[in-house]
Enzyme design. Structure first.
Site, PDB file in Angstrom:
ATOM      1  N   CYS A  14      -5.929  11.021   0.310  1.00  0.00           N
ATOM      2  CA  CYS A  14      -5.765  12.278   1.028  1.00  0.00           C
ATOM      3  C   CYS A  14      -5.549  11.984   2.506  1.00  0.00           C
ATOM      4  O   CYS A  14      -5.970  10.958   3.022  1.00  0.00           O
ATOM      5  CB  CYS A  14      -6.959  13.229   0.892  1.00  0.00           C
ATOM      6  SG  CYS A  14      -7.465  13.506  -0.807  1.00  0.00           S
TER       7      CYS A  14
ATOM      8  N   ARG B  39      -0.028   9.977   1.771  1.00  0.00           N
ATOM      9  CA  ARG B  39      -1.385   9.710   1.301  1.00  0.00           C
ATOM     10  C   ARG B  39      -1.769  10.566   0.096  1.00  0.00           C
ATOM     11  O   ARG B  39      -2.866  10.419  -0.458  1.00  0.00           O
ATOM     12  CB  ARG B  39      -2.384   9.942   2.429  1.00  0.00           C
ATOM     13  CG  ARG B  39      -2.166   9.053   3.639  1.00  0.00           C
ATOM     14  CD  ARG B  39      -3.143   9.381   4.733  1.00  0.00           C
ATOM     15  NE  ARG B  39      -4.484   8.969   4.379  1.00  0.00           N
ATOM     16  CZ  ARG B  39      -4.992   7.767   4.639  1.00  0.00           C
ATOM     17  NH1 ARG B  39      -4.261   6.870   5.259  1.00  0.00           N
ATOM     18  NH2 ARG B  39      -6.209   7.470   4.287  1.00  0.00           N
TER      19      ARG B  39
ATOM     20  N   TRP C 281      -4.677  13.986  -2.738  1.00  0.00           N
ATOM     21  CA  TRP C 281      -4.461  13.193  -3.940  1.00  0.00           C
ATOM     22  C   TRP C 281      -5.708  13.417  -4.780  1.00  0.00           C
ATOM     23  O   TRP C 281      -6.807  13.000  -4.415  1.00  0.00           O
ATOM     24  CB  TRP C 281      -4.298  11.717  -3.589  1.00  0.00           C
ATOM     25  CG  TRP C 281      -3.962  10.864  -4.767  1.00  0.00           C
ATOM     26  CD1 TRP C 281      -2.749  10.740  -5.358  1.00  0.00           C
ATOM     27  CD2 TRP C 281      -4.847  10.015  -5.489  1.00  0.00           C
ATOM     28  NE1 TRP C 281      -2.828   9.858  -6.407  1.00  0.00           N
ATOM     29  CE2 TRP C 281      -4.106   9.400  -6.511  1.00  0.00           C
ATOM     30  CE3 TRP C 281      -6.205   9.706  -5.376  1.00  0.00           C
ATOM     31  CZ2 TRP C 281      -4.665   8.498  -7.423  1.00  0.00           C
ATOM     32  CZ3 TRP C 281      -6.767   8.814  -6.274  1.00  0.00           C
ATOM     33  CH2 TRP C 281      -5.993   8.223  -7.279  1.00  0.00           C
TER      34      TRP C 281
ATOM     35  N   ASN D 111     -11.502  13.449   3.048  1.00  0.00           N
ATOM     36  CA  ASN D 111     -10.802  12.345   2.387  1.00  0.00           C
ATOM     37  C   ASN D 111     -11.862  11.359   1.927  1.00  0.00           C
ATOM     38  O   ASN D 111     -12.612  10.834   2.747  1.00  0.00           O
ATOM     39  CB  ASN D 111      -9.838  11.671   3.374  1.00  0.00           C
ATOM     40  CG  ASN D 111      -9.346  10.326   2.856  1.00  0.00           C
ATOM     41  OD1 ASN D 111      -9.247  10.127   1.643  1.00  0.00           O
ATOM     42  ND2 ASN D 111      -9.055   9.412   3.756  1.00  0.00           N
ATOM     43  N   GLY D 112     -11.930  11.114   0.618  1.00  0.00           N
ATOM     44  CA  GLY D 112     -12.925  10.176   0.097  1.00  0.00           C
ATOM     45  C   GLY D 112     -13.484  10.695  -1.218  1.00  0.00           C
ATOM     46  O   GLY D 112     -12.883  11.572  -1.856  1.00  0.00           O
TER      47      GLY D 112
ATOM     48  N   GLU E 147       5.821  -7.407 -11.325  1.00  0.00           N
ATOM     49  CA  GLU E 147       6.237  -6.432 -10.313  1.00  0.00           C
ATOM     50  C   GLU E 147       7.384  -5.558 -10.829  1.00  0.00           C
ATOM     51  O   GLU E 147       7.404  -4.346 -10.595  1.00  0.00           O
ATOM     52  CB  GLU E 147       6.625  -7.166  -9.020  1.00  0.00           C
ATOM     53  CG  GLU E 147       7.141  -6.283  -7.911  1.00  0.00           C
ATOM     54  CD  GLU E 147       6.171  -5.198  -7.472  1.00  0.00           C
ATOM     55  OE1 GLU E 147       5.008  -5.208  -7.900  1.00  0.00           O
ATOM     56  OE2 GLU E 147       6.603  -4.313  -6.723  1.00  0.00           O
TER      57      GLU E 147
ATOM     58  N   LYS F 127       7.119  -1.564 -11.076  1.00  0.00           N
ATOM     59  CA  LYS F 127       8.064  -0.712 -10.339  1.00  0.00           C
ATOM     60  C   LYS F 127       8.748   0.266 -11.287  1.00  0.00           C
ATOM     61  O   LYS F 127       8.883   1.446 -10.992  1.00  0.00           O
ATOM     62  CB  LYS F 127       9.085  -1.602  -9.631  1.00  0.00           C
ATOM     63  CG  LYS F 127       9.695  -1.002  -8.444  1.00  0.00           C
ATOM     64  CD  LYS F 127       9.042  -1.438  -7.140  1.00  0.00           C
ATOM     65  CE  LYS F 127       7.558  -1.204  -7.101  1.00  0.00           C
ATOM     66  NZ  LYS F 127       6.902  -1.705  -5.923  1.00  0.00           N
TER      67      LYS F 127
ATOM     68  N   GLU G 197       6.245   2.884 -12.469  1.00  0.00           N
ATOM     69  CA  GLU G 197       5.805   3.736 -11.361  1.00  0.00           C
ATOM     70  C   GLU G 197       6.809   4.840 -11.032  1.00  0.00           C
ATOM     71  O   GLU G 197       6.411   5.986 -10.791  1.00  0.00           O
ATOM     72  CB  GLU G 197       5.608   2.813 -10.152  1.00  0.00           C
ATOM     73  CG  GLU G 197       5.105   3.448  -8.895  1.00  0.00           C
ATOM     74  CD  GLU G 197       4.923   2.423  -7.772  1.00  0.00           C
ATOM     75  OE1 GLU G 197       5.537   1.343  -7.818  1.00  0.00           O
ATOM     76  OE2 GLU G 197       4.160   2.717  -6.847  1.00  0.00           O
TER      77      GLU G 197
ATOM     78  N   HIS H 200       2.485 -14.312 -28.990  1.00  0.00           N
ATOM     79  CA  HIS H 200       1.071 -14.188 -29.337  1.00  0.00           C
ATOM     80  C   HIS H 200       0.619 -12.733 -29.423  1.00  0.00           C
ATOM     81  O   HIS H 200      -0.585 -12.473 -29.411  1.00  0.00           O
ATOM     82  CB  HIS H 200       0.213 -14.961 -28.327  1.00  0.00           C
ATOM     83  CG  HIS H 200       0.502 -16.430 -28.325  1.00  0.00           C
ATOM     84  ND1 HIS H 200       0.207 -17.247 -29.395  1.00  0.00           N
ATOM     85  CD2 HIS H 200       1.109 -17.225 -27.414  1.00  0.00           C
ATOM     86  CE1 HIS H 200       0.592 -18.487 -29.130  1.00  0.00           C
ATOM     87  NE2 HIS H 200       1.155 -18.492 -27.939  1.00  0.00           N
TER      88      HIS H 200
ATOM     89  N   LYS I  39       0.649   6.653  -1.548  1.00  0.00           N
ATOM     90  CA  LYS I  39       1.016   5.387  -0.912  1.00  0.00           C
ATOM     91  C   LYS I  39      -0.207   4.536  -0.605  1.00  0.00           C
ATOM     92  O   LYS I  39      -0.188   3.329  -0.745  1.00  0.00           O
ATOM     93  CB  LYS I  39       1.782   5.697   0.368  1.00  0.00           C
ATOM     94  CG  LYS I  39       2.313   4.469   1.102  1.00  0.00           C
ATOM     95  CD  LYS I  39       3.532   3.932   0.421  1.00  0.00           C
ATOM     96  CE  LYS I  39       4.096   2.705   1.101  1.00  0.00           C
ATOM     97  NZ  LYS I  39       4.856   1.892   0.132  1.00  0.00           N
TER      98      LYS I  39
HETATM   99  C1  AGP Z   1       3.386  -0.298  -5.046  1.00  0.00           C
HETATM  100  O1  AGP Z   1       4.662   0.064  -5.484  1.00  0.00           O
HETATM  101  C2  AGP Z   1       2.326   0.561  -5.487  1.00  0.00           C
HETATM  102  N1  AGP Z   1       2.529   1.892  -5.026  1.00  0.00           N
HETATM  103  C3  AGP Z   1       0.893   0.083  -5.391  1.00  0.00           C
HETATM  104  O2  AGP Z   1       0.708  -0.807  -6.437  1.00  0.00           O
HETATM  105  C4  AGP Z   1       0.430  -0.591  -4.087  1.00  0.00           C
HETATM  106  O3  AGP Z   1       1.064  -1.814  -3.934  1.00  0.00           O
HETATM  107  C5  AGP Z   1      -1.101  -0.771  -4.133  1.00  0.00           C
HETATM  108  O4  AGP Z   1      -1.696   0.485  -4.184  1.00  0.00           O
HETATM  109  C6  AGP Z   1      -1.637  -1.577  -2.986  1.00  0.00           C
HETATM  110  O5  AGP Z   1      -1.403  -0.963  -1.757  1.00  0.00           O
HETATM  111  P1  AGP Z   1      -1.584  -1.756  -0.413  1.00  0.00           P
HETATM  112  O6  AGP Z   1      -0.569  -2.849  -0.392  1.00  0.00           O
HETATM  113  O7  AGP Z   1      -1.378  -0.754   0.671  1.00  0.00           O
HETATM  114  O8  AGP Z   1      -2.971  -2.328  -0.400  1.00  0.00           O
END
Ligand code: AGP
Length: 588
Positions: free
Chosen positions: A2, A27, A72, A96-97, A461, A465, A468, A484, A583
């Site tokens: 948030c 956020r 969020w 926020n928290g 990754e 991606k 996501e 396996h 983010k």
């Molecule tokens: C990346 O595409 C993601 N949104 C997510 O995995 C991100 O890398 C993760 O939350 C870590 O964030 P940071 O690098 O700000 O610590």
């Protein structure tokens, strides 16, 4: 998670709060809301969805004191009711928290007669503030935070006084200063263009903000002095430069990110080498994409410096009672520097005597404050929730870190090699045509990314991606492990994307291709190894420029990122703001 912002002064609180929320939207974007003091009354406006949904509600609202929130969701579904601010009587609060003991507090407040309307943990704070209010909002906030367990950045306003009371613990909060006006916010970009000077509050701090003054208090409610620093934020609202999405724009900035990170590394190299001299073991950690970069770091330090290394997600590392000491270095990787698990892992490492190195794109964050040495990632602001150029910047920083630990000559060779990589990445970006493979992936029931060694790190990754931003399920898997278990999932509706950039291991990964093909699965190959393309000439193949094997992840990364982007575009997804994500993940 948030984002929160507050304004008090002679200017337009509505415009300032709304503008700040737009800059904080990375956020969280499940709902947005704001509370303003107008003619002695608190008025709350909130709406499920993006910040822009709030805009029509604010039409005609006039105020000089306000707080805002972009959410969020953690407790309670995204809805108008669960949106912040929450209010009790004449008091409104944004949070926020996470309040871990909210259920017990709520039960007690209900037995005292409080009426709750939302499913959130945060609403208890509004009721506690009302209960503790005795003519001074800041004092009420002090009494309230004493009762909370968990993490919080809080801003409260009330109908009885012209002030904003704020407090923070384990969630970020800064103050900003203007002429006859003052600000508070989750981060510096929210105050871009508003405040050139900021103060980063420390854990346990509270502050009382009026138009003319800012008083800071420590956790014992004693007046405290905190440093005032320049606001280093650059415009976070940067344009799209003609791109349809920030993700594509940021992906295209990868060569710059690698180049600038390599340049910035020179400035910290000596300090880093001296801090790491005598280290006998490395632990790399991070979350999500940063963890995938950390996997490359582990591989680099083992190969270049022949020092034992481990890599673990920060969320696991922080709870495993790790064996750490003065001869261990913990390398914490984080784009934002605010990820709760990574910050906690770094704090734990420090408390156990380990050296802590932060690899981060945020040069003033919770993580940088904890670290012995900060290795900058110079990717610049990254707006899209999906990390692109920050990931490649992290890999570049980790490559140079390991090279520097390995010795001066080794470092010089590696610095020379990486200086040629931005041009290779540009060539890769220009030559890639992912359209048909993107359609194949978009229509698959599952997409499996396979690779070995560094290619496996990139496979993880690639899978993250794609999941996501396109919501197509799948997995990143070590090519050798396929047989396996995961092979059982392969059928004609699945696609396997096999990454092969290591000549020595090429044949081994080719076995995985054969195994998938013989079960009827579709296969695509991403490679820069001569012979692989020829052998599988009838398969969709993405050819990367030839490159040092340790730098190949930088090329393979842009390929899988572009593939994910194109597949998400085929499916019409909201690429820059995927569902359920944010983010910066500042909660557990
Ligand atoms: C990346 O595409 C993601 N949104 C997510 O995995 C991100 O890398 C993760 O939350 C870590 O964030 P940071 O690098 O700000 O610590």
């Amino acid at each position: 998670m948030c984002g929160i912002i507050g304004y008090i002064g002679g200017g337009d609180a509505v415009k300032t709060v709304y503008g700040g929320l737009k800059r904080l939207e990375y956020r969280g974007y499940d709902s947005a809301g704001a509370a303003f003091l107008t003619d002695g009354k608190i008025r709350v406006y909130k709406k499920q969805g993006r910040v822009e949904k709030l805009y029509p509600l604010l039409d005609g609202v006039r105020s000089r004191i306000g707080i805002g929130h972009t959410r969020w969701a953690t407790h309670g579904v995204p809805s108008d009711t669960n949106a912040h601010p929450h209010r009790a009587g004449g008091i409104a609060v944004v949070h926020n928290g996470i309040i871990e003991n909210y259920a017990a507090l709520k039960a007690e407040l209900i037995s005292d007669g409080a009426k709750f309307v939302s499913d959130t943990d945060s609403e208890v704070i509004a009721h506690l503030l009302l209960k503790n209010y005795n003519g001074d909002l800041t004092e009420a906030l002090f009494k309230t935070v004493k009762l909370l367990k968990g993490s919080y950045a809080l801003m409260a306003i009330c109908e009885y006084e012209e002030k904003i009371a704020v407090a923070r613990y384990k969630s970020p909060l800064i103050l900003g200063y203007g002429n006859g006006e003052n600000f508070c916010a989750s981060d510096e970009p929210a105050l871009y263009g508003l405040s050139e000077k900021i103060t980063v509050l420390e854990d346990g701090d509270l502050a009382e903000i009026t138009a003319k003054s800012v008083k800071i208090f420590d956790k014992n409610f004693k007046r405290a002095e905190r440093e005032t620093e320049p606001n280093l934020a650059v415009s976070a609202s940067l344009g799209l430069d003609g791109c349809p999405h920030y993700m594509l724009k940021e992906l295209r900035e990868t060569p710059l990110s690698v180049e600038a990170t390599a340049r910035a590394f020179k400035g910290v190299k000596d300090k880093l080498v001296s801090a790491l001299s005598g280290v006998k073991r490395f632990v790399f950690t991070g979350c999500g994409t940063a963890y995938h970069a950390a996997l490359c770091g582990k591989r680099y330090i083992e190969s270049f410096a022949r020092i034992p290394a481990e890599c673990e997600t920060a969320g696991e590392f922080r709870y495993k009672n790790p064996v750490l000491g003065e001869d261990t270095a913990v390398i914490a990787v984080s784009q934002s520097g605010e990820t709760a698990d990574t910050v906690e892992a770094a704090g734990l490492a420090r408390s156990l005597g380990a050296k802590v190195v932060a690899i981060t794109n945020s040069h003033r964050s919770q993580l940088t404050r904890l670290a012995d040495v900060v290795v900058p990632v110079a990717a610049g602001p990254e707006i899209c929730v999906a990390a692109t150029k920050s990931y490649t910047g992290q890999i570049a920083a980790l490559y140079l870190l390991a090279a520097a630990v390995a010795g001066e000559k080794f470092y010089n060779d590696c610095a020379e090699k990486i200086s040629k990589t931005p041009a290779l990445i540009s060539a890769t970006l220009e030559s890639l045509d992912m359209r048909s493979l993107a359609h194949i992936c978009a229509s698959s029931s599952g997409v499996y990314f396979l690779g070995r060694d560094l290619d496996y790190a990139v496979a993880l990754e690639g899978s993250l991606k794609l999941k996501e931003i396109s919501y197509v399920p799948g997995e990143g898997y070590p090519a050798g492990e396929l047989k396996h278990g995961t092979l059982a999932l392969i059928d004609v509706n699945t696609t396997s994307v096999v990454i092969i950039t290591d000549k020595v291991l090429a044949e081994k990964s080719e076995n995985a291709i054969e195994q998938v093909l013989s079960r009827g699965g579709k296969v695509a190959v991403i490679t820069n190894v001569n012979g692989v393309r020829e052998r599988f000439s009838d398969l969709p193949t993405v050819v990367l420029p030839e490159c040092d094997k340790y730098l190949s992840p930088l090329l393979a990364a842009v390929a899988v990122q572009l593939l994910a982007y194109k597949a998400a575009a085929v499916l019409g997804r909201e690429i820059d703001k995927p569902r359920n994500l944010a983010k910066s993940v500042t909660v557990e």
